[in-house]
Design a protein around this motif. Structure first.
Motif, PDB file in Angstrom:
ATOM      1  N   SER A 146      -2.693  -9.142  74.101  1.00  0.00           N
ATOM      2  CA  SER A 146      -1.900  -9.410  72.905  1.00  0.00           C
ATOM      3  C   SER A 146      -1.605  -8.081  72.192  1.00  0.00           C
ATOM      4  O   SER A 146      -2.438  -7.175  72.195  1.00  0.00           O
ATOM      5  CB  SER A 146      -2.651 -10.376  71.989  1.00  0.00           C
ATOM      6  N   ASN A 148      -1.681  -6.534  69.371  1.00  0.00           N
ATOM      7  CA  ASN A 148      -2.257  -6.337  68.040  1.00  0.00           C
ATOM      8  C   ASN A 148      -3.379  -5.314  68.136  1.00  0.00           C
ATOM      9  O   ASN A 148      -3.986  -5.177  69.205  1.00  0.00           O
ATOM     10  CB  ASN A 148      -2.843  -7.665  67.526  1.00  0.00           C
ATOM     11  N   SER A 154      -3.186 -12.032  66.430  1.00  0.00           N
ATOM     12  CA  SER A 154      -2.167 -11.805  67.458  1.00  0.00           C
ATOM     13  C   SER A 154      -0.768 -11.945  66.862  1.00  0.00           C
ATOM     14  O   SER A 154      -0.546 -12.743  65.955  1.00  0.00           O
ATOM     15  CB  SER A 154      -2.339 -12.808  68.598  1.00  0.00           C
ATOM     16  N   HIS A 234     -12.997 -12.522  65.545  1.00  0.00           N
ATOM     17  CA  HIS A 234     -11.769 -12.153  66.237  1.00  0.00           C
ATOM     18  C   HIS A 234     -10.617 -12.695  65.399  1.00  0.00           C
ATOM     19  O   HIS A 234     -10.830 -13.497  64.510  1.00  0.00           O
ATOM     20  CB  HIS A 234     -11.808 -12.789  67.629  1.00  0.00           C
ATOM     21  N   GLY A 339     -10.197  -7.802  71.291  1.00  0.00           N
ATOM     22  CA  GLY A 339      -8.989  -8.168  71.991  1.00  0.00           C
ATOM     23  C   GLY A 339      -7.747  -8.160  71.143  1.00  0.00           C
ATOM     24  O   GLY A 339      -6.662  -8.406  71.634  1.00  0.00           O
TER      25      GLY A 339
HETATM   26 MG    MG Z   1      -5.943 -10.548  72.126  1.00  0.00          MG
END
Ligand code: MG
Ligand code: TXA
Length: 339
Positions: A146, A148, A154, A234, A339
């Protein structure tokens, strides 16, 4: 051409933009592009330098592997070992918002960093017209997490990509709003079929297609997460987030659902697919309002929080609640932001 501050080109979703985007990828650069789920940050999956630049631009921990995007099942079979289960899921759900984790072929030709040195690889054939056109124009596998900064929300619009990564990537291909709005469902078939991340394609749909239930997700407290990116904290806004709220505290920015009104509403008609498509944009908007309110009341010392109404835990609502729980989790500076 990556790693340092530079202007980020905004490319239009037309022939000129597509040619330019493919040329940047071929030169080892970074291009963000729309998929049906969220915007991805793409690079040539075969080039270690290009893949290293993704980790650098996102400040992503190197232990967290990337998803490789390919045009079709034939291209995917050149990268990973497919068994009957994998082919069955691929035929049922590709192109679409499903990622399969499979054993990596020895002759896959990917940069080792894509899969963080693992023996498995995450693969996906996206359905979005612009993503498919880019894969065709480039003609090779595209690694794309993603788009970001690691650990943040995201992006579902080109503007979101520029807010987070402008000046750190070469270009963003503007294809408007992403229709699904949540990252792909991830199923591992590297062993018993296991759900690693819920998404628009539900665990029930996967189990029905396979003719057997999925193994339980691991990653509970104290165990190593199976998808390294599935850490507790997250998708985090800056402001604190409170879940399952029926009536907000004074000063909270309230995100409603259905009949529970709110300052912002995920879906006034109570449609879970619409709520998923709006979730990340509204979390960003609520965060912006919270920051503004904090700036206008500096004496209060703290920024205002965000509260969100209960979301029914069925269908894609399970994926929405998964993301909300991570967005609301305490922020551990070591494990946050994978992530
Ligand atoms: Mg991600
Ligand atoms: O919808 C999506 O999947 C988007 C679009 C751009 O395709 N991509 C996306 O990528 O969400 P990312 O990097 O934000 O999330 C990928 C997740 C991470 O949690 C990562 O740990 C996991 O996939 N993953 C990647 N390779 C893996 C592997 N070999 N084994 C287990 N998990 C893996």
């Amino acid at each position: 051409m990556t790693g340092t501050e530079r202007p980020t080109e905004r490319l239009q979703d037309d022939g000129t933009g597509m040619t330019r985007a493919a040329a940047i990828l071929a030169a080892g650069g970074l291009v963000a592009f729309p998929t049906e789920t969220v915007y991805g940050l793409g690079a040539d999956a075969r080039r270690e330098d290009a893949v290293a630049a993704i980790y650098a631009a996102k400040s992503r921990p190197r232990f967290n592997p990337l998803i490789v995007h390919v045009a079709d099942l034939a291209a995917a079979e050149r990268i990973a070992l497919f068994d009957e289960r994998a082919r069955r899921l691929a035929r049922a759900f590709w192109p679409g918002p499903l990622t399969l984790v499979l054993p990596l072929r020895n002759d896959a030709g990917l940069a080792p960093m894509v899969s963080a040195g693992r023996g498995s690889v995450a693969l996906r054939v996206p359905a979005h017209r612009v993503a498919r056109a880019l894969l065709a124009a480039f003609g090779g596998p595209v690694a794309a997490p993603s788009a970001n900064p690691s650990g943040r929300i995201s992006p579902t619009r080109a503007d979101h990509v520029l807010e987070g990564l402008g000046g750190r990537i070469d270009a963003v291909l503007d294809g408007g709003a992403c229709p699904v709005g949540l990252e792909s469902t991830i199923v591992s078939l590297d062993g018993p079929a296991r759900l690693l991340r819920p998404g628009a394609i539900t665990a029930d749909e996967i189990a029905t297609c396979l003719g057997q239930p999925l193994a339980e997700r691991t990653g509970a407290a104290g165990t190593a997460p199976e998808a390294p990116g599935q850490l507790a904290s997250h998708y985090a806004p800056d402001a604190a987030l409170r879940l399952n709220v029926m009536s907000p505290a004074p000063g909270e920015i309230f995100i409603g659902f259905g009949a529970i009104g709110g300052d912002l509403n995920l879906s006034p008609s109570g449609d879970l697919a619409e709520a998923a498509a709006n979730l990340f944009a509204l979390l960003r908007e609520a965060d912006r309002r919270a920051a503004q309110a904090g700036a206008s009341q500096p004496s209060a010392g703290t920024r205002r929080g965000i509260a969100i109404a209960p979301i029914p835990n069925r269908g894609i609502g399970k994926a929405i609640n998964d993301r909300l729980q991570r967005a609301a989790a305490p922020r551990d500076p070591i494990t946050a932001g994978a992530g």
